[in-house]
Design an enzyme around this catalytic site. Structure first.
Site, PDB file in Angstrom:
ATOM      1  N   LYS A 111      44.389  38.613  40.595  1.00 34.59           N
ATOM      2  CA  LYS A 111      43.007  38.470  41.077  1.00 34.59           C
ATOM      3  C   LYS A 111      42.752  37.083  41.658  1.00 34.59           C
ATOM      4  CE  LYS A 111      40.751  42.258  38.848  1.00 34.59           C
ATOM      5  NZ  LYS A 111      39.597  42.827  38.218  1.00 34.59           N
ATOM      6  N   LYS A 194      47.663  50.186  42.051  1.00 32.06           N
ATOM      7  CA  LYS A 194      46.814  51.067  41.241  1.00 32.06           C
ATOM      8  C   LYS A 194      45.495  51.345  41.965  1.00 32.06           C
ATOM      9  CE  LYS A 194      43.893  48.222  38.366  1.00 32.06           C
ATOM     10  NZ  LYS A 194      42.934  48.339  37.321  1.00 32.06           N
ATOM     11  N   LYS A 197      38.672  49.595  41.950  1.00 34.79           N
ATOM     12  CA  LYS A 197      37.337  49.455  42.555  1.00 34.79           C
ATOM     13  C   LYS A 197      37.348  48.425  43.661  1.00 34.79           C
ATOM     14  CE  LYS A 197      34.993  49.725  38.128  1.00 34.79           C
ATOM     15  NZ  LYS A 197      35.573  48.589  37.396  1.00 34.79           N
TER      16      LYS A 197
HETATM   17  N1  AQP Z   1      44.016  53.129  38.347  1.00 32.38           N
HETATM   18  C1  AQP Z   1      43.759  53.287  37.060  1.00 32.38           C
HETATM   19  N2  AQP Z   1      44.418  54.233  36.337  1.00 32.38           N
HETATM   20  C2  AQP Z   1      44.155  54.415  35.015  1.00 32.38           C
HETATM   21  N3  AQP Z   1      43.225  53.699  34.340  1.00 32.38           N
HETATM   22  C3  AQP Z   1      42.548  52.755  35.024  1.00 32.38           C
HETATM   23  N4  AQP Z   1      41.581  51.878  34.660  1.00 32.38           N
HETATM   24  C4  AQP Z   1      41.235  51.126  35.743  1.00 32.38           C
HETATM   25  N5  AQP Z   1      41.939  51.487  36.812  1.00 32.38           N
HETATM   26  C5  AQP Z   1      42.779  52.493  36.401  1.00 32.38           C
HETATM   27  C6  AQP Z   1      41.025  51.790  33.317  1.00 32.38           C
HETATM   28  O1  AQP Z   1      39.614  51.890  33.421  1.00 32.38           O
HETATM   29  C7  AQP Z   1      39.009  51.098  32.402  1.00 32.38           C
HETATM   30  C8  AQP Z   1      37.927  50.232  32.980  1.00 32.38           C
HETATM   31  O2  AQP Z   1      38.441  49.305  33.897  1.00 32.38           O
HETATM   32  P1  AQP Z   1      37.492  48.097  34.363  1.00 32.38           P
HETATM   33  O3  AQP Z   1      36.347  48.617  35.105  1.00 32.38           O
HETATM   34  O4  AQP Z   1      37.151  47.241  33.224  1.00 32.38           O
HETATM   35  O5  AQP Z   1      38.348  47.180  35.252  1.00 32.38           O
HETATM   36  P2  AQP Z   1      39.688  47.297  35.928  1.00 32.38           P
HETATM   37  O6  AQP Z   1      40.778  47.715  35.016  1.00 32.38           O
HETATM   38  O7  AQP Z   1      39.896  45.962  36.537  1.00 32.38           O
HETATM   39  O8  AQP Z   1      39.386  48.459  36.955  1.00 32.38           O
HETATM   40  P3  AQP Z   1      39.470  48.438  38.492  1.00 32.38           P
HETATM   41  O9  AQP Z   1      38.867  49.687  38.985  1.00 32.38           O
HETATM   42  O10 AQP Z   1      40.855  48.187  38.923  1.00 32.38           O
HETATM   43  O11 AQP Z   1      38.535  47.249  38.926  1.00 32.38           O
HETATM   44  P4  AQP Z   1      38.890  45.986  39.769  1.00 32.38           P
HETATM   45  O12 AQP Z   1      39.256  46.475  41.119  1.00 32.38           O
HETATM   46  O13 AQP Z   1      37.616  45.205  39.755  1.00 32.38           O
HETATM   47  O14 AQP Z   1      40.032  45.289  39.086  1.00 32.38           O
HETATM   48  C9  AQP Z   1      40.120  50.329  31.723  1.00 32.38           C
HETATM   49  O15 AQP Z   1      40.457  50.969  30.519  1.00 32.38           O
HETATM   50  C10 AQP Z   1      41.267  50.432  32.697  1.00 32.38           C
HETATM   51  O16 AQP Z   1      42.525  50.392  32.053  1.00 32.38           O
END
Ligand code: AQP
Length: 332
Positions: A111, A194, A197
């Site tokens: 990040k 992966k 968001k």
């Molecule tokens: N691609 C994924 N596959 C399976 N699980 C996922 N999680 C996130 N992406 C995947 C799980 O969702 C939960 C919440 O995640 P979060 O919103 O706290 O943040 P994150 O993991 O950083 O999710 P994003 O969507 O990838 O956000 P950004 O882009 O901001 O980094 C967690 O349990 C995570 O494991």
């Protein structure tokens, strides 16, 4: 007593990865555990946020939890900023966490990217706040997607270091629960990344709020390869995009990847994608309809969050008082 804690950041809309990797498992686990589900708005601050959008996303993630099947009468649902004990414990734990442990965190490296020196201190300290989120409730189990495994291991290390330092076993070592077929859903545009968001392309993910036409378009455009679906799971190993679509189908259908291949082996992806669209729409449409209904009454969402925060605060404050006694911090 077994207690689960987990959370999601109110940064943009939730996507299929959040749903299959975490939220859907929470719904199943709420019957077996005392359950605490948080909207981790303080974590969202680690990257720049528009205040009005952050507020609206906090309510929308709450609506997504409930629409997906989390029962606010049985579970505690609240936003992190409403319970001050998270931040207070984060400071205490940060004083017990060597920087060398944080330097190993791959999410910070990804990040912060090339602009490491300009990254916020909060982005670096994020895993300590996450440890505090879990430990302030003495949670025993944490259901997350695979990407959070490293942060969970750090939370266990921090808990263990605290217990050793003060010669007790105050904190349980929280167990990660990485469950189901789709523990790491990949981008629809690139099978090596992966689903996320923060990906610039909306075509990389299926959002829980996407309508049927949008889901159909995104699945049709999803990257695949020219080969038909194979007969055995092992044959998907070097085909990440194909593997991802088979994994998503299997997770949505509640079957194994091998069973999905048993059903579709030999077919072209163009035909398989039609089945995937029908299944995704059937599973997601009721969630987005319910989310829209809930979002039409934000007063009710705020009431649920306030009620959840009161219950969460009662548990967290009692634990924080015990922690202060252990450390030797005078409290009122
Ligand atoms: N691609 C994924 N596959 C399976 N699980 C996922 N999680 C996130 N992406 C995947 C799980 O969702 C939960 C919440 O995640 P979060 O919103 O706290 O943040 P994150 O993991 O950083 O999710 P994003 O969507 O990838 O956000 P950004 O882009 O901001 O980094 C967690 O349990 C995570 O494991």
């Amino acid at each position: 007593m077994n207690r689960i804690f987990s959370g999601m950041q109110p940064t943009r809309q939730l996507h299929l990865g959040n749903y299959l990797g975490a939220l859907r498992n929470w719904v199943a686990l709420q019957d077996q555990f005392e359950s605490i589900f948080c909207i981790v708005d303080l974590h969202a601050l680690t990257l720049p946020q528009d205040p009005a959008v952050l507020l609206s996303n906090t309510r929308e993630v709450t609506a997504a939890y409930i629409a997906a099947g989390i029962d606010p009468d049985r579970c505690i649902i609240f936003n992190q900023a409403a319970v001050a004990a998270h931040s207070e414990l984060a400071w205490i734990l940060s004083c017990h966490t060597p920087m060398g442990w944080l330097n190993r965190m791959t999410q910070f490296k990804e990040k912060a990217g090339k602009h490491r020196e300009n990254a916020a201190l909060g982005l670096y300290a994020y895993p300590v706040l996450m440890a505090a989120d879990i430990l302030v409730y003495k949670a025993t189990h944490v259901p997350v997607g695979e990407d959070q495994k490293q942060h969970l291991e750090l939370a266990r290390d921090i808990a263990g270091a605290f217990n050793r330092h003060y010669g007790n076993d105050f904190f349980p070592l929280p167990e990660p629960q990485i469950l189901g077929e789709a523990t790491r859903v990949m981008s629809l545009r690139d099978g090596s990344k992966k689903m996320s968001k923060s990906d610039e392309s909306d075509y990389s993910r299926i959002n829980l709020t996407d309508d049927a036409d949008t889901i159909a378009l995104k699945v049709r455009k999803a990257k695949t390869d020219p080969e038909p679906l194979p007969e055995a799971v092992e044959e998907l190993e070097k085909r990440p995009e194909a593997d991802n679509l088979v994994t998503i189908y299997s997770a949505l259908a509640g079957t194994s990847r091998q069973d999905t291949l048993g059903q579709f082996a030999g077919q072209q992806f163009s035909a398989f994608k039609g089945n995937l669209v029908d299944l995704a729409v059937a599973k997601l449409a009721p969630i987005s309809t319910e989310m829209n209904r809930l979002m039409s009454d934000v007063g009710e969402i705020d009431r649920i969050l306030r009620h959840g925060a009161d219950k969460a605060s009662a548990i967290a404050s009692a634990n924080l008082s015990d922690i202060k006694d252990i450390i030797g911090l005078l409290r009122p």
